[in-house]
Design an enzyme around this catalytic site. Structure first.
Site, short mmCIF file in Angstrom:
data_model
loop_
_atom_site.label_atom_id
_atom_site.label_comp_id
_atom_site.label_asym_id
_atom_site.label_seq_id
_atom_site.Cartn_x
_atom_site.Cartn_y
_atom_site.Cartn_z
N CYS A 1 -3.22 1.17 6.74
CA CYS A 1 -3.30 0.39 7.98
C CYS A 1 -4.01 1.16 9.09
CB CYS A 1 -1.90 -0.04 8.43
SG CYS A 1 -0.77 1.36 8.55
N GLU B 1 -10.17 -6.56 9.75
CA GLU B 1 -9.65 -5.51 8.88
C GLU B 1 -10.12 -5.79 7.44
OE1 GLU B 1 -5.47 -5.50 7.86
OE2 GLU B 1 -5.37 -3.35 8.25
N GLU C 1 8.23 1.76 14.74
CA GLU C 1 9.05 2.39 13.72
C GLU C 1 9.04 3.89 13.99
OE1 GLU C 1 7.28 0.40 10.03
OE2 GLU C 1 9.34 -0.33 10.03
N GLY D 1 2.83 -5.90 7.26
CA GLY D 1 1.87 -6.61 6.42
C GLY D 1 0.69 -7.08 7.25
N GLY D 2 0.03 -8.11 6.76
CA GLY D 2 -1.19 -8.58 7.41
C GLY D 2 -0.90 -9.51 8.59
N ASN E 1 0.80 -1.23 0.00
CA ASN E 1 0.00 0.00 0.00
C ASN E 1 0.84 1.28 0.00
OD1 ASN E 1 0.78 -0.56 2.63
ND2 ASN E 1 -1.09 0.27 3.53
N GLY F 1 2.14 -12.07 9.40
CA GLY F 1 2.92 -11.65 10.57
C GLY F 1 3.11 -12.79 11.57
N GLU G 1 4.69 -4.77 12.11
CA GLU G 1 3.71 -3.67 11.94
C GLU G 1 2.54 -4.28 11.18
OE1 GLU G 1 3.89 -0.66 13.14
OE2 GLU G 1 5.95 -0.81 13.88
N LYS H 1 12.80 -7.16 0.88
CA LYS H 1 11.86 -7.84 -0.03
C LYS H 1 10.55 -7.06 -0.05
CE LYS H 1 8.69 -10.74 0.27
NZ LYS H 1 7.82 -10.06 -0.73
N GLU I 1 5.32 -8.45 -3.70
CA GLU I 1 5.40 -8.95 -5.08
C GLU I 1 4.48 -8.17 -6.01
OE1 GLU I 1 4.28 -10.33 -2.39
OE2 GLU I 1 2.70 -11.83 -2.69
P1 NAD Z 1 0.80 -9.37 3.37
O1 NAD Z 1 0.93 -9.85 4.76
O2 NAD Z 1 0.05 -10.18 2.39
O3 NAD Z 1 2.24 -9.17 2.71
C1 NAD Z 1 3.21 -8.30 3.29
C2 NAD Z 1 4.59 -8.74 2.84
O4 NAD Z 1 4.90 -10.00 3.45
C3 NAD Z 1 4.73 -8.96 1.35
O5 NAD Z 1 6.03 -8.56 0.96
C4 NAD Z 1 4.56 -10.47 1.21
O6 NAD Z 1 5.18 -11.01 0.07
C5 NAD Z 1 5.25 -10.96 2.47
N1 NAD Z 1 4.80 -12.24 3.00
C6 NAD Z 1 3.60 -12.86 2.84
N2 NAD Z 1 3.59 -14.01 3.54
C7 NAD Z 1 4.79 -14.12 4.16
C8 NAD Z 1 5.38 -15.09 5.02
N3 NAD Z 1 4.72 -16.19 5.38
N4 NAD Z 1 6.62 -14.88 5.49
C9 NAD Z 1 7.30 -13.76 5.15
N5 NAD Z 1 6.81 -12.82 4.31
C10 NAD Z 1 5.56 -13.00 3.83
O7 NAD Z 1 0.23 -7.89 3.48
P2 NAD Z 1 -0.21 -6.95 2.29
O8 NAD Z 1 -1.51 -7.46 1.77
O9 NAD Z 1 0.93 -6.74 1.35
O10 NAD Z 1 -0.41 -5.56 3.06
C11 NAD Z 1 -1.59 -5.22 3.70
C12 NAD Z 1 -1.45 -5.38 5.19
O11 NAD Z 1 -0.35 -4.61 5.65
C13 NAD Z 1 -2.66 -4.87 5.93
O12 NAD Z 1 -3.03 -5.78 6.92
C14 NAD Z 1 -2.16 -3.56 6.54
O13 NAD Z 1 -2.87 -3.16 7.69
C15 NAD Z 1 -0.74 -3.88 6.82
N6 NAD Z 1 0.05 -2.65 6.98
C16 NAD Z 1 0.42 -2.26 8.22
C17 NAD Z 1 1.14 -1.07 8.40
C18 NAD Z 1 1.55 -0.61 9.78
O14 NAD Z 1 2.31 0.36 9.86
N7 NAD Z 1 1.10 -1.22 10.86
C19 NAD Z 1 1.47 -0.30 7.29
C20 NAD Z 1 1.06 -0.72 6.03
C21 NAD Z 1 0.35 -1.91 5.89
#
Ligand code: NAD
Length: 490
Positions: free
Chosen positions: A283, A384, A461, A227-228, A148, A232, A249, A171, A174
């Site tokens: 987020c 979410e 962060e 990420g999600g 995002n 996480g 995060e 990384k 993707e």
């Molecule tokens: P996602 O969890 O699908 O992917 C995030 C990253 O993790 C990507 O680079 C993905 O390739 C990688 N990934 C996926 N599975 C993994 C695993 N098993 N091990 C290691 N890496 C892995 O999230 P998304 O859909 O890209 O982003 C949206 C999410 O990010 C939402 O939940 C949002 O709230 C969160 N987010 C949080 C913040 C914050 O500051 N708290 C900021 C931005 C986004």
């Protein structure tokens, strides 16, 4: 191309992935897709560079010069980076330009901090013994980011990681790797010119499989992940095997609370920004509006009226106010949430449908959606959604709204709107959130920590804590004139 040990190269098995513009589903680039072997090589390069010591023990001034150089380079390439970000994410060009500027500010902040991070002297209570606490880099850091805010999120990690003297393997998502690739091209030139070890900053591309290799790798000392929640948790489990440091995060389900004594014009306006900026793919999006019962009818009607006026479109077109969702799959997930909410009794006040304009038919658009008559038990209120969906709940008093706002597994951010300063402070203090805005929504600065309570994450962060995340703490004791102690008589 991947950047491993100072060299740009294709993936070892020639893997590749097409990158899609969410505005019209066109393919805008084809990039390398790393294998597990590529990820392993990148970690080994980062390990060797760290262990060689030249970077990890370099002066703060040396590292600051690199970060400042990178900040300058971002500004020189501002137009190009903003264009790439809009192509990749669908957000408006103005938002992308703001992201470049915010990323620049974060680099400058950590450049300054790296030159002022001095050891802390400790009073030993013993004459002839002096002692200090120093901060050292953690080691090899894996930096994993979402789609995002691609440039901003990688910069939030890269700046403190390098300021502290770590080596990194990054990384990006993707789905949106383009600005991260450009950032690493600019960084690589600077590191090369400064004579930094070749594996100081590495970049691998790919999805969760590659991320999981990094999170589980025994030579990685820290994983910083944004990420999600599902990914996480997986990162935390992988990292547990080698007890590596983890900073997470994650998502949010952020309350936006409006009391009847608020400036209602401003509160309606910010409720829209909170929920629908970047089509809610933020987020900290204020996706949960908590309205005092006395405001319910009028506030909701005005909100729905204005939501219906939001102009969707191409991020490059003047007048576009928000763009598409990131992918077809993500839009379907958001639509399932809306359908589920209606089945659970929510009342649709705006949106809930795809736009009808012909020029938006190939993109992953969904109209800003307002769901009324919601309650804390509904799935759409608990999970979410990460899309342009705002739920409305009503409350009668302060205690009730604090309990409602805290009744969620998340704890990232939220806001309270009131002209009563004491009430604003009281409510802010009781909210279990990493960031609380009073009479505002969304502002942040590099100097202030960002992160979540509860399942919104671990660690912080930005700010001074953002640097500490990437540092080990070492106590160094010096006895100036050692003499035998004779604890053991023989
Ligand atoms: P996602 O969890 O699908 O992917 C995030 C990253 O993790 C990507 O680079 C993905 O390739 C990688 N990934 C996926 N599975 C993994 C695993 N098993 N091990 C290691 N890496 C892995 O999230 P998304 O859909 O890209 O982003 C949206 C999410 O990010 C939402 O939940 C949002 O709230 C969160 N987010 C949080 C913040 C914050 O500051 N708290 C900021 C931005 C986004």
């Amino acid at each position: 191309m991947l950047l491993i040990d100072g060299t740009w190269s294709p993936a070892e098995n020639d893997g590749s992935r097409e990158i899609v513009n969410p505005f019209d589903a066109s393919v805008i680039a084809t990039v390398a897709e790393a294998s597990a072997g590529d990820a392993d090589r990148a970690v080994r390069a980062a390990r060797a560079a760290f262990d060689a010591g030249a970077w990890s023990t370099a002066s703060g001034a040396h590292r600051a010069a690199i970060l400042t150089g990178l900040a300058d380079a971002l500004q020189e390439h501002r137009a190009e980076l903003a264009r790439l970000e809009t192509l990749d994410t669908g957000k408006t060009l103005v938002e992308s330009q703001t992201d470049v500027d915010d990323s620049t500010a974060v680099l400058r902040y950590y450049a300054a901090l790296s030159t002022t991070d001095t050891p802390r002297p400790v009073d030993t209570g013993r004459p002839g013994a002096i002692s200090q606490v120093v901060h050292e880099p953690v080691g090899v850091c894996a930096l994993i980011t979402p789609w995002n805010y691609p440039l901003l999120q990688i910069t939030w990690k890269l700046a403190p990681a390098l300021a502290a003297g770590n080596t990194v393997v990054a990384k990006p998502s993707e789905l949106t790797p383009l600005t991260t690739i450009r950032l690493f091209e600019l960084l690589h030139e600077l590191l090369d010119k400064a004579g930094a070890p070749s594996g100081t900053a590495n970049l691998v591309l790919g999805g969760g499989t590659v991320g999981a290799v990094l999170a589980g790798h025994p030579s990685v000392d820290l994983v910083s992940f944004t990420g999600g929640a599902v990914s996480g948790r997986s990162v935390m489990r992988s990292a547990a095997e080698t007890v590596k440091r983890v900073a997470l995060e994650l998502g949010g389900k952020n309350p936006n609370i409006v009391f009847p004594d608020a400036d209602l014009d401003a509160a309606v306006d910010f409720a829209l920004t909170a929920a629908f900026l970047h089509s809610g793919q933020v987020c900290s999006a204020g996706s949960r509006l908590l309205l005092h019962r006395s405001l319910h009818g009028g506030f909701t009607a005005e909100l729905a009226r204005r939501a219906d006026l939001i102009r969707l479109g191409d991020g490059f077109t003047k007048g576009t106010e928000t763009g598409p969702l990131i992918s077809a799959a993500h839009r379907e997930k958001v639509e399932r949430h809306v359908a589920g909410a209606l089945a659970e009794g929510a009342v649709l006040r705006a949106g809930g449908v795809r736009p009808t304009e012909p020029e938006l038919q190939n993109g992953f658009f969904l109209r800003p959606t307002v769901l009324d008559e919601c309650h804390a038990g509904m799935t759409v209120v608990r999970e979410e959604v990460f899309g342009p969906v705002l739920t409305i709940e009503v409350f009668d008093d302060e205690d009730e709204v604090v309990a409602l706002a805290n009744d969620t597994p998340y704890g990232l951010a939220g806001a309270v709107w009131t002209r009563d300063a004491a009430r604003g402070e009281r409510v802010a203090a009781r909210l279990r959130l990493g960031t609380v805005w009073i009479n505002d929504y969304h502002p942040y600065v590099p100097q202030a920590e960002w992160g979540g309570f509860k399942q919104s994450g671990t660690g912080r962060e930005l700010g001074p804590t953002g640097l500490r995340e990437y540092q080990e703490t070492k106590h160094v004791w010096r006895t100036l004139d050692p003499a035998p102690q004779r604890w053991f008589a023989g």
